[in-house]
Every structure is written in structure tokens, then in C-alpha cells.
Design a protein around this motif. Sequence first.
Motif, mmCIF file in Angstrom:
data_model
loop_
_atom_site.group_PDB
_atom_site.id
_atom_site.type_symbol
_atom_site.label_atom_id
_atom_site.label_comp_id
_atom_site.label_asym_id
_atom_site.label_seq_id
_atom_site.Cartn_x
_atom_site.Cartn_y
_atom_site.Cartn_z
ATOM 1 N N UNK A 144 0.823 -1.209 0.000
ATOM 2 C CA UNK A 144 0.000 0.000 0.000
ATOM 3 C C UNK A 144 0.856 1.258 0.000
ATOM 4 N N UNK A 145 0.582 2.155 -0.931
ATOM 5 C CA UNK A 145 1.050 3.534 -0.843
ATOM 6 C C UNK A 145 -0.050 4.375 -0.209
ATOM 7 N N UNK A 146 0.322 5.497 0.371
ATOM 8 C CA UNK A 146 -0.642 6.379 1.025
ATOM 9 C C UNK A 146 -0.132 7.809 0.914
ATOM 10 N N UNK A 147 -1.023 8.766 1.107
ATOM 11 C CA UNK A 147 -0.638 10.177 1.030
ATOM 12 C C UNK A 147 0.450 10.480 2.047
ATOM 13 N N UNK A 148 1.416 11.304 1.641
ATOM 14 C CA UNK A 148 2.570 11.610 2.468
ATOM 15 C C UNK A 148 2.547 13.047 2.970
ATOM 16 N N UNK A 149 3.210 13.251 4.087
ATOM 17 C CA UNK A 149 3.402 14.588 4.637
ATOM 18 C C UNK A 149 4.575 15.271 3.927
ATOM 19 N N UNK A 150 4.725 16.585 4.085
ATOM 20 C CA UNK A 150 5.824 17.295 3.421
ATOM 21 C C UNK A 150 7.193 16.821 3.908
ATOM 22 N N UNK A 151 8.159 16.842 3.006
ATOM 23 C CA UNK A 151 9.531 16.465 3.328
ATOM 24 C C UNK A 151 10.441 17.641 2.976
ATOM 25 N N UNK A 152 11.235 18.153 3.943
ATOM 26 C CA UNK A 152 12.050 19.342 3.670
ATOM 27 C C UNK A 152 13.110 19.127 2.593
ATOM 28 N N UNK A 153 13.543 17.892 2.395
ATOM 29 C CA UNK A 153 14.537 17.623 1.356
ATOM 30 C C UNK A 153 13.921 17.520 -0.038
#
Length: 311
Positions: free
Chosen positions: A90-99
Motif C-alpha cells: 500500500x502507498x498512502x498520502x505523504x506529509x511534506x519532506x524538507x529535502x
Amino acid sequence: MAASLKYVLHYYGSQSLLQRLGVWRVDPARKGKYWVVYIHGGAWRDPRVTHESFMPSIDWILKTSPAATDNVGDNSRDSTSNAIAGFASIDYRLSPHPQFPQDPAKTPPDQYRGARHPDHIDDVRSALVFLQRTYGFGGDYVLVGHSAGAALAFQLLTTSSPSATATEHPVPPAAIVGFEGLYDFTAVDARYGGAYATFLRGAFGDDPENWDAAAPIKFTGNYAENWPGGKFILLGWSPDDTLVDEPEADNMARRLRDVDGFVNEGQGGELGEKTLLLLKDVRGDHDEIWRSGEHVSRMVWIALRTLGTEL
């Protein structure tokens, strides 16, 4: 070996291109077998870690003999076809990543990574509902989670109904395998000197009280009561892990025994009692474990054997 199986990419939602899952089918029509469903880690935010990260583990599962869970055997494919109906990741929505920054003004909404709890667990629920409707396996599956994915596997059990943004709750699994899991967010952050606060804020907001509210170890209910069809939990941890320390696994296991009434695997107990195995001889650093897949395979076969599959 995973490449030899029939692979299908499904989209279970329309809000994000990350609302997708991969399926590798072995023999989905045969009854009495289990699916193995995987939730990847990546601190709820790493776009480099996707559902395809389960493929090395599938390869090892396909070639590993369950008779000796860490050795290759000639009967492995027969054992796989007897025990496993299919694999899903399963993939799922991700939070922001600073990199990997994105400009929300220039990024299409379905590509923007701006998820915050409960978006991640709502997606896991939706993905499981989609899988159960499409392949009809109900609760006949082992749910495997790495790191943040292990947290999501336990969050599935912490509510009997979905959040307001979800539409339906899936049938929970027969067993859970969580390895290198994050279970007590404020405690692990404190032990690492606040190094994890950035990704915890991104996933759960700025207030540590919200981290505790979402943390599996802080669940105010009872896992056994919330999981009537559940049978077995395996918590895996590697002494080589430089990102998640031993207390995470130890404290979660203690909570499951002392609060929820799980019994240590191999110590007997009454018929129907839920069992727990804390396995601390997994090898490899935090991400090396899934990149190799060898020890993930071993843990999956232990779960399938405990469930009584015909091997």
C-alpha cells in the motif's frame, strides 16, 4: 521472483496519485490461504519509499522454506502456493519532506504531499477496503508494517469506526507483523534528543499531545477487545538499527502483555488466547531490513505458521 507473478497496480482513491497499491497474485481463488499485505515506512513523508519496496521481501518469501524459516528449501514454491493467495503493498498520502520541497501554488493537487494525520491511516483503511472488495479475502491476511508502517498497522486497530473523512472500516487482519516500529512518538523523540520532532510535527501537528493521541502505545482502549478476530502479533527489532532503539519494541510488547492480555508465544494459554512474539534477532540497519527482505520473509513465515496454514 516477484516479477514472475501477475502484477496489477490499483488506485483506491482519487485525491492523490499516492492513493495506489500493488498486487502480486499467487492463487487468489484458493480458499483457506492468506494474503500478505505490506505498509511501508519512511517517516510518513519519504517519497523515495513506495509500495515497490516490498518486492525484495516477496522474492525471499517465494524462495524460503517455512520448515526452517531462515533457510532456502526445494519445497518453497509448493509451501507458498499452499499458504499464500497473494501479496499487496500500500502507498498512502505523504506529509511534506524538507529535502523534497513542493510549491503548493505550482504543484497539481493530486501530486502535492501535504498529508496530516489521520490522512495516512484513512488511506490504509481505504486501501484495505478496496482489496477486500476486489479479492474477497476478508480477515484472512497478515498485515506487515515497517517503522511508520508498523504504527499504521496498529492504528488500524485503535478505532472501531473510521474518521469523518473515511467511508468504511475494513475487516482487521488475522495477524500483525511490525518490525522496527514507531509506537511511542514522544518517548522515542526524547530518547533521540528531539531529532524526530520535525517529521512528527509534519505528520501529526506541532502539539506533542496530538502525537500521544495517535501513538499506538498510548491507545486508551484494549487491543484484544478491539480485535476480536485477531490471533497473533510479531514485533521484530534489529540490534543493528541505528534509527529505532530497543525500548520501542520492548515497551510495546510490555503494553500488549500487561494491558491487553496477550500471551507470549510458546507459553501456552487458553484456547483462543491472542499470542505475542517479540523477536530481537532480526539483522540489518533500519532500512537494510526491507531492502534485503530476508528477515521480513522469516517473520512472515513465522506468522503464517502460527496461524496454522497448511505448509
